[in-house]
Design an enzyme around this catalytic site. Structure first.
Site, short mmCIF file in Angstrom:
data_model
loop_
_atom_site.label_atom_id
_atom_site.label_comp_id
_atom_site.label_asym_id
_atom_site.label_seq_id
_atom_site.Cartn_x
_atom_site.Cartn_y
_atom_site.Cartn_z
N CYS A 92 -37.22 16.83 -27.50
CA CYS A 92 -38.29 17.22 -26.60
C CYS A 92 -37.96 16.64 -25.24
O CYS A 92 -36.90 16.06 -25.05
CB CYS A 92 -39.63 16.69 -27.07
SG CYS A 92 -39.81 14.94 -26.75
N ARG A 115 -35.14 22.01 -23.42
CA ARG A 115 -34.82 21.05 -24.47
C ARG A 115 -35.60 21.28 -25.76
O ARG A 115 -35.19 20.86 -26.83
CB ARG A 115 -35.10 19.64 -23.97
CG ARG A 115 -34.30 19.27 -22.75
CD ARG A 115 -34.85 18.00 -22.17
NE ARG A 115 -34.81 16.93 -23.14
CZ ARG A 115 -33.80 16.09 -23.27
NH1 ARG A 115 -32.75 16.21 -22.51
NH2 ARG A 115 -33.83 15.13 -24.16
N TRP A 154 -41.04 19.22 -29.38
CA TRP A 154 -40.41 19.94 -30.48
C TRP A 154 -40.86 19.22 -31.73
O TRP A 154 -40.36 18.15 -32.08
CB TRP A 154 -38.88 19.90 -30.35
CG TRP A 154 -38.24 21.03 -31.09
CD1 TRP A 154 -37.76 22.19 -30.55
CD2 TRP A 154 -38.02 21.13 -32.50
NE1 TRP A 154 -37.28 23.00 -31.53
CE2 TRP A 154 -37.42 22.38 -32.73
CE3 TRP A 154 -38.30 20.31 -33.58
CZ2 TRP A 154 -37.07 22.82 -34.02
CZ3 TRP A 154 -37.96 20.75 -34.86
CH2 TRP A 154 -37.36 21.99 -35.05
N LYS A 162 -31.38 22.40 -26.64
CA LYS A 162 -30.08 22.18 -25.99
C LYS A 162 -29.42 20.87 -26.43
O LYS A 162 -28.28 20.84 -26.81
CB LYS A 162 -30.30 22.15 -24.48
CG LYS A 162 -29.04 22.01 -23.68
CD LYS A 162 -28.40 23.35 -23.45
CE LYS A 162 -27.07 23.24 -22.78
NZ LYS A 162 -26.27 24.44 -23.08
N HIS A 186 -11.27 38.39 -49.90
CA HIS A 186 -11.63 37.59 -51.07
C HIS A 186 -13.14 37.41 -51.16
O HIS A 186 -13.62 36.35 -51.54
CB HIS A 186 -10.93 36.23 -51.01
CG HIS A 186 -9.44 36.33 -51.05
ND1 HIS A 186 -8.74 36.56 -52.21
CD2 HIS A 186 -8.52 36.31 -50.06
CE1 HIS A 186 -7.45 36.64 -51.94
NE2 HIS A 186 -7.28 36.50 -50.63
N ASN A 202 -40.28 10.92 -27.63
CA ASN A 202 -39.23 11.78 -28.15
C ASN A 202 -38.56 11.03 -29.30
O ASN A 202 -38.14 9.89 -29.12
CB ASN A 202 -38.22 12.06 -27.02
CG ASN A 202 -36.96 12.77 -27.49
OD1 ASN A 202 -35.93 12.72 -26.84
ND2 ASN A 202 -37.02 13.45 -28.61
N GLY A 203 -38.51 11.67 -30.47
CA GLY A 203 -37.85 11.02 -31.60
C GLY A 203 -38.76 10.94 -32.81
O GLY A 203 -39.72 11.70 -32.93
N GLU A 228 -27.50 32.93 -32.28
CA GLU A 228 -28.38 32.10 -31.44
C GLU A 228 -29.29 32.93 -30.55
O GLU A 228 -30.47 32.64 -30.44
CB GLU A 228 -27.54 31.20 -30.52
CG GLU A 228 -26.96 29.99 -31.16
CD GLU A 228 -26.15 29.17 -30.16
OE1 GLU A 228 -26.42 27.98 -30.02
OE2 GLU A 228 -25.23 29.74 -29.52
N LYS A 247 -22.87 32.70 -31.17
CA LYS A 247 -23.58 33.20 -29.97
C LYS A 247 -24.56 34.30 -30.35
O LYS A 247 -25.70 34.30 -29.92
CB LYS A 247 -22.61 33.80 -28.94
CG LYS A 247 -21.81 32.90 -28.04
CD LYS A 247 -22.58 31.88 -27.33
CE LYS A 247 -22.55 30.65 -28.19
NZ LYS A 247 -22.71 29.37 -27.74
N GLU A 306 -17.27 31.04 -32.86
CA GLU A 306 -18.09 30.84 -31.67
C GLU A 306 -18.82 32.15 -31.31
O GLU A 306 -19.99 32.13 -30.93
CB GLU A 306 -17.22 30.33 -30.51
CG GLU A 306 -17.90 30.12 -29.18
CD GLU A 306 -19.05 29.11 -29.22
OE1 GLU A 306 -19.22 28.39 -30.22
OE2 GLU A 306 -19.81 29.07 -28.23
N1 GLU Z 1 -42.12 12.99 -33.57
C1 GLU Z 1 -42.89 13.43 -32.44
C2 GLU Z 1 -43.78 14.60 -32.80
O1 GLU Z 1 -43.59 15.29 -33.75
C3 GLU Z 1 -42.02 13.76 -31.24
C4 GLU Z 1 -41.14 14.94 -31.51
C5 GLU Z 1 -40.23 15.28 -30.36
O2 GLU Z 1 -39.25 14.55 -30.15
O3 GLU Z 1 -40.52 16.29 -29.69
O4 GLU Z 1 -44.73 14.84 -32.15
#
Ligand code: GLU
Length: 609
Positions: free
Chosen positions: A5, A33, A80, A604, A504, A106-107, A488, A485, A481
């Site tokens: 995120c 992102r 995200w 990204k 095969h 984020n995380g 994606e 593409k 690749e």
């Molecule tokens: N773990 C957090 C959430 O789910 C942050 C996720 C993120 O990095 O966007 O809200």
């Protein structure tokens, strides 16, 4: 799994009428992102205002009236989702019970459920399903023991396990942005009467070109005229040594006359490949340092994820072609493979962002075993660049489209260049370099020769469910690749296979007009004719991309469409023959009505494993 995120926080010495506007602009730059929801928290005259919802920056900013906010400080986020569905309640920022503290993250906080139980037993009320929400409540809890905002923040951070970049704001100290980093990237922008904290330089650059990259396990706060950083153990950091000046040009971030970043970035390749090559030639020390490490390697392991893995595959093949022992490994699978790596081996870590978590973790694991690491990155300030023994900066300029195009071709160019330098055969190197110097012309002419066909072929592919991409030896990573593409950006199922292996198994699926796309590039080309005939015999719709001099009558006869590419040296084709496929993926996405810059479910920079 892709999780990422964006965080942006701003504090200004004077109250800004346009603070909401600034957040909209900065968030738009982060949106690539990860983007299932967006939110801001603004502090203005001792009040905290939260505005957030699901959707894109543009739609949420409009529906929640972001631009009406004024104030001196704020934090913003594009999410995200990892814990809790993408809903309004789960969107960031999250607050404490008294709505005085707001946090973006984020995380992943791994021990959030035990912290949540503890906080619930202390009477805190939770309104989201996220892991993040424990953070503002922890700060609130520690503040209630008499600590100031920063001390409470630090104590809260010391209780977290997992990966995080966190920024918090507290109305009681409205011009202080509190921040902490463990693995997930975070940088501080140092402006005049303005400080910023962000996941990415892209959102900071419109305000300042002076940044500090936070290291793991660092915490601190940013005020409009002062930044304080210390390690989580309490050792202060000397800021003066950490401020770096960024030389990116802001116009690189604008789409200019193009409809999408993807096509802009495809078109930029003649220019940026020149930048990459002249960068390699002029920064001798940088290259020499890497070559010195590689020349004593027993085996060279190239690790990468996504397009960087495909570049690694090409790089490994080329190293072997030159007579060196080399193997490409997918970053997320690397750790078990690396068990047999010895201290005499060398790792080449390939990562556009320089933050790819799987690559970083594999690289750290190898370094623990005494293995040296050469990194290839497009961000010299990134964690992978900073932790490696030597790194090469690709100089591809910022790439905004989630799908890699110009950074892929630059990665390949860097790897080929390293191979040539390792050979220590000056005459051969000079001959190849002469051909590589023609890259701008060849690239431009490849774009020209493939553009029209790409538009036409996109019309056919847009109604297909599946497509095969086949190639031999060097043609296989290019096909991989190409398949990536189209998956994606156009959401068409695509599979790349070594052409000789297609009989095969994959050939069982081939029936009337099933699209099969061949790339002819260098090794074992004569054998590919047989594969083309096999596919034609099953009534496939055969498309062949081949250099003019290799377009034989058998190919002509058995292909529904032949795309003749300019003749080029092996090295020049390795760098450029993916470009027609980038164009095809782009036009197919547009034909199907998708925005290629923002593929669903992808991000990204993949900073969480
Ligand atoms: N773990 C957090 C959430 O789910 C942050 C996720 C993120 O990095 O966007 O809200």
């Amino acid at each position: 799994m892709f999780r990422v995120c964006g965080i942006i926080a701003i504090t200004s010495s004077s109250r800004r009428e346009d603070l909401g506007h600034l957040f909209v602009e900065a968030l738009k730059r982060l949106e690539y992102r990860g983007y299932d929801s967006v939110g801001i928290a603004i502090v203005d005259q001792n009040n905290l205002y939260i505005a957030k919802n699901t959707g894109t920056v543009e739609s949420v900013a409009k529906s929640e009236g972001f631009t009406f906010f004024s104030g001196c400080s704020g934090i913003g986020h594009t999410r995200w989702a990892t814990h809790g569905a993408p809903t309004k309640n789960n969107s960031h920022p999250h607050t404490d019970c008294s709505k005085k503290i707001a946090v973006v993250h984020n995380g992943i906080i791994e021990n959030y459920s035990e912290l949540k139980s503890l906080l619930l037993s202390r009477g805190h009320l939770f309104i989201s399903d996220t892991d993040t929400e424990v953070v503002p409540h922890l700060i609130e809890e520690f503040k209630s023991t008499g600590l100031d905002a920063y001390s409470a923040f630090k104590k809260a951070i010391s209780m977290l396990r997992g990966t995080f970049a966190i920024v918090a704001i507290d109305v009681s100290e409205e011009r202080k942005l509190l921040f902490a980093r463990k693995v997930s990237p975070l940088i501080i922008g140092v402006g005049r009467g303005l400080a910023l904290v962000s996941s990415d330089i892209v959102s900071v650059l419109p305000f300042t070109d002076r940044v500090i990259v936070l290291n793991d396990d660092e915490v601190g706060y940013a005020e409009p005229d002062r930044v304080f950083i210390e390690t989580i153990e309490g050792f202060p950091v000397d800021i003066s040594k950490r401020v770096v000046k960024i030389d990116y040009h802001i116009e690189n971030f604008d789409k200019g006359p193009y409809e999408h970043y993807m096509i802009k970035e495809i078109y930029e390749q003649p220019y940026f490949l020149t930048q990459t090559l002249s960068g390699l030639i002029s920064s001798r020390d940088e290259v020499e340092k890497s070559v010195k490490l590689l020349e004593v390697a027993d085996t060279i392991y190239l690790i990468g994820a996504g397009s960087s893995y495909h570049a690694s595959l090409l790089g490994a093949l080329y190293f072997r072609y030159l007579g060196f022992r080399a193997q490409a490994i997918i970053s997320s699978e690397a750790i078990p493979y690396l068990r047999s790596v010895k201290s005499g081996d060398v790792i080449v870590a390939v990562s556009q962002s320089g933050e790819t978590i799987d690559t970083l973790l594999a690289m750290r694991e190898s370094m623990r075993r005494g293995v040296r690491v050469v990194a290839i990155v497009n961000n010299p300030l990134s964690t992978i660049a900073r932790e490696s023994d030597a790194y090469i900066y690709m100089r591809s300029g910022p790439e905004i489209c989630v799908a890699a195009t110009k950074t892929f071709t630059s990665q390949v160019l860097v790897l080929l260049y390293l191979g040539l330098m390792l050979m220590k055969d000056h005459q051969h190197t000079e001959t190849v370099l002469r051909t590589l110097r023609k890259l701008p012309e060849i690239t431009t002419s490849i774009i020209k020769s493939a553009e029209d066909t790409a538009r036409k072929l996109a019309k056919k592919l847009s109604s297909e469910h599946s497509v095969y991409y086949l190639g031999r030896v060097f043609g296989y990573p290019i096909s991989a690749e190409a398949a990536l593409k189209i998956k994606e950006v156009a959401y068409i199922h695509a599979e790349a296979y070594p052409a000789g292996e297609s009989k095969h198994g994959p050939i069982a699926l081939v029936t009337h007009r099933f699209p099969v796309i061949f790339t002819i590039i260098g090794e074992l080309d004569e054998l590919i004719e047989g594969n083309i005939e096999e596919m034609k015999a099953r009534d496939a719709y055969v498309v062949t991309y081949a250099p003019r001099d290799k377009t034989t009558s058998v190919i002509e006869k058995n292909s529904d469409l032949v795309v003749s590419l300019p003749q080029a040296s092996l090295e020049t084709s390795l760098v450029t023959y993916v470009i027609p496929h980038q164009l095809l993926a782009y036009y197919t996405a547009v034909e199907r009505g998708y925005n290629p810059d923002r593929p669903r479910n992808l991000a990204k920079t993949v900073t969480v494993f």
